[in-house]
Design an enzyme around this catalytic site. Structure first.
Site, short mmCIF file in Angstrom:
data_model
loop_
_atom_site.label_atom_id
_atom_site.label_comp_id
_atom_site.label_asym_id
_atom_site.label_seq_id
_atom_site.Cartn_x
_atom_site.Cartn_y
_atom_site.Cartn_z
N ASP A 166 0.86 -1.18 0.00
CA ASP A 166 0.00 0.00 0.00
C ASP A 166 0.90 1.24 0.00
O ASP A 166 2.12 1.15 0.13
CB ASP A 166 -0.96 -0.02 1.18
CG ASP A 166 -0.27 0.06 2.52
OD1 ASP A 166 0.92 0.39 2.57
OD2 ASP A 166 -0.93 -0.21 3.54
N SER A 167 0.29 2.41 -0.15
CA SER A 167 1.07 3.63 -0.33
C SER A 167 1.45 4.30 0.98
O SER A 167 2.22 5.25 0.98
CB SER A 167 0.29 4.62 -1.18
OG SER A 167 -0.84 5.10 -0.46
N GLY A 168 0.86 3.83 2.08
CA GLY A 168 1.06 4.50 3.35
C GLY A 168 0.02 5.56 3.63
O GLY A 168 -0.01 6.14 4.72
N GLY A 169 -0.86 5.82 2.67
CA GLY A 169 -1.88 6.86 2.83
C GLY A 169 -2.80 6.60 4.01
O GLY A 169 -3.13 7.51 4.78
N ASP A 223 -7.87 -7.59 1.23
CA ASP A 223 -6.90 -7.73 2.32
C ASP A 223 -7.54 -7.21 3.58
O ASP A 223 -8.45 -6.36 3.53
CB ASP A 223 -5.62 -6.93 2.03
CG ASP A 223 -5.80 -5.45 2.34
OD1 ASP A 223 -5.32 -4.99 3.40
OD2 ASP A 223 -6.46 -4.75 1.55
N GLN A 225 -11.68 7.13 -4.53
CA GLN A 225 -12.16 7.67 -3.26
C GLN A 225 -13.54 8.29 -3.46
O GLN A 225 -14.20 8.01 -4.45
CB GLN A 225 -11.14 8.68 -2.70
CG GLN A 225 -9.84 8.05 -2.22
CD GLN A 225 -10.01 7.24 -0.93
OE1 GLN A 225 -11.05 7.28 -0.27
NE2 GLN A 225 -8.98 6.47 -0.58
#
Length: 376
Positions: free
Chosen positions: A92-95, A271, A194
């Site tokens: 994942d991007s860490g967002g 996930d 989103q």
């Protein structure tokens, strides 16, 4: 990355497909165990391979960036070499992690400034450097940098955030396309939809993401506290817009019921930390329902954890023994529970795939939803 859509269920949106990466094939629908810090908690890679039969696992950009750090991962030759997992990895991007830091982060058009939860040090994530970080980690599938809005969320804020996520995506794709993989195998970038729980925003975001024509697409900002009905409505709406010939990844979902219902809507990849997190607290998911193994009723139950699934752990250890381990706070209890729950999740999506191939998914799903939501 390649994706082949192999079967569709005649009575629902459920799909069976095949993803091909340089580290192997992934049969969909698929559940991806979460390995936040380069490890699926309490589980060896050997067990992921042979007991759980995982086909792909996750790594978390935020946590890996902070510890052990990019230098260590790079010196090791990437995350695959560092943790000994030779099948596909998604990062994942860490967002989402940055979003969850609350007062310890500041979001601007440029990116996010945040303080480490480990030592309070200051760091910056931008769409560009998050691409570089994920290049260095070396996952097969990497995620665009986005802002995950909370629930509930004011519509004006959700719309503003969505447009910024889109602008960030443009910067991600531009930077990704002008850089090369670090370790000699290909990487694939998934954009993220989103829009909170507002149908018009979700439609706009899905149309924008679809227009980018990447190899796969993700749906973010759900499973953050909204009612399940809203999650399903947004997922259904988005799946009606996303191209059919690309995999669809619903991020952070969810319970066995959520997974079955969202497979029926057309989702291919899932996930969630739930199977391992709940396992460590004594909650087991089984083919007949949910077990709180700490309850007194299991104290003298010497039947297998779940005889219907197959697999060494689920059929060898008794409920009574596992209860003893969990009550005694033995580490082996967390390990057995985690392996079992992950095995169940992988068993569930594998059964779903078989039912899709047979054309009987819809009826099977309705039966299984009743079972997996029953508390034993």
């Amino acid at each position: 990355m390649k994706f082949e859509l192999q079967h569709t269920d005649p009575k629902s949106g459920a799909r069976a497909g095949l993803i091909e990466t340089d580290h192997g094939k992934i049969e969909t629908p698929i559940f991806m165990p979460v390995g936040t810090a380069g490890t699926v908690k309490a589980v060896h890679q050997r067990e992921l391979h042979y007991d759980i039969t995982a086909q792909i696992i996750l790594g978390n950009t935020y946590h890996l960036y902070l510890r052990p750090g990019l230098d260590v991962i790079n010196q090791a030759g990437g995350l695959h070499k560092f943790n000994g997992w030779d099948k596909p990895i998604l990062t994942d991007s860490g967002g989402y992690q940055v979003y969850s830091l609350g007062d310890n982060r500041k979001i601007t058009e440029e990116g996010v400034t945040f303080k480490s939860h480990i030592d309070g040090s200051k760091h910056v994530f931008t769409p560009e450097n998050v691409m570089d970080i994920q290049r260095t980690i070396g996952a097969d599938i990497i995620m665009a940098f986005d802002e995950c809005t909370p629930y509930p969320c004011d519509k004006k804020y959700a719309e503003s955030s969505m447009h910024m996520t889109h602008r960030w995506l443009d910067r991600c794709t531009e930077h990704f396309d002008r850089t090369e993989p670090v370790y000699g195998y290909s990487q694939t970038l998934f954009p993220i939809i989103q829009g909170s729980t507002y149908p018009d925003l979700r439609m706009k975001s899905a149309e924008y993401i679809a227009s980018k024509d990447r190899e796969g697409n993700a749906i973010g900002g759900l499973s953050v506290g909204e009612p399940h009905e809203d999650m399903y409505a947004m997922t259904d709406l988005v799946c009606g817009i996303l191209p059919k010939d690309k995999p669809r990844y619903l991020m952070g979902v969810g319970t066995p019921e959520n997974i079955l219902e969202c497979i029926a809507l057309g989702i291919d990849m899932f996930d969630c930390v739930m199977p391992t997190r709940n396992a460590r607290n004594g909650m087991l998911f089984t083919s007949e329902g949910i077990i709180n193994i700490k309850n007194e009723k299991w104290k003298s139950d010497f039947s297998p954890i779940d005889p219907n699934m197959g697999g060494y752990v689920s059929t060898f250890y008794s409920r009574a023994y596992l209860r003893h381990l969990i009550i005694s706070k033995e580490i082996l209890g967390a390990q057995i529970s985690s392996i079992h729950n992950l095995s169940f999740y992988l068993w569930l999506v594998k059964q779903a795939r078989l039912e899709i191939q047979k054309g009987t998914f819809a009826e099977w799903k309705n039966t299984m939803v009743k079972k997996v939501t029953t508390r034993l």
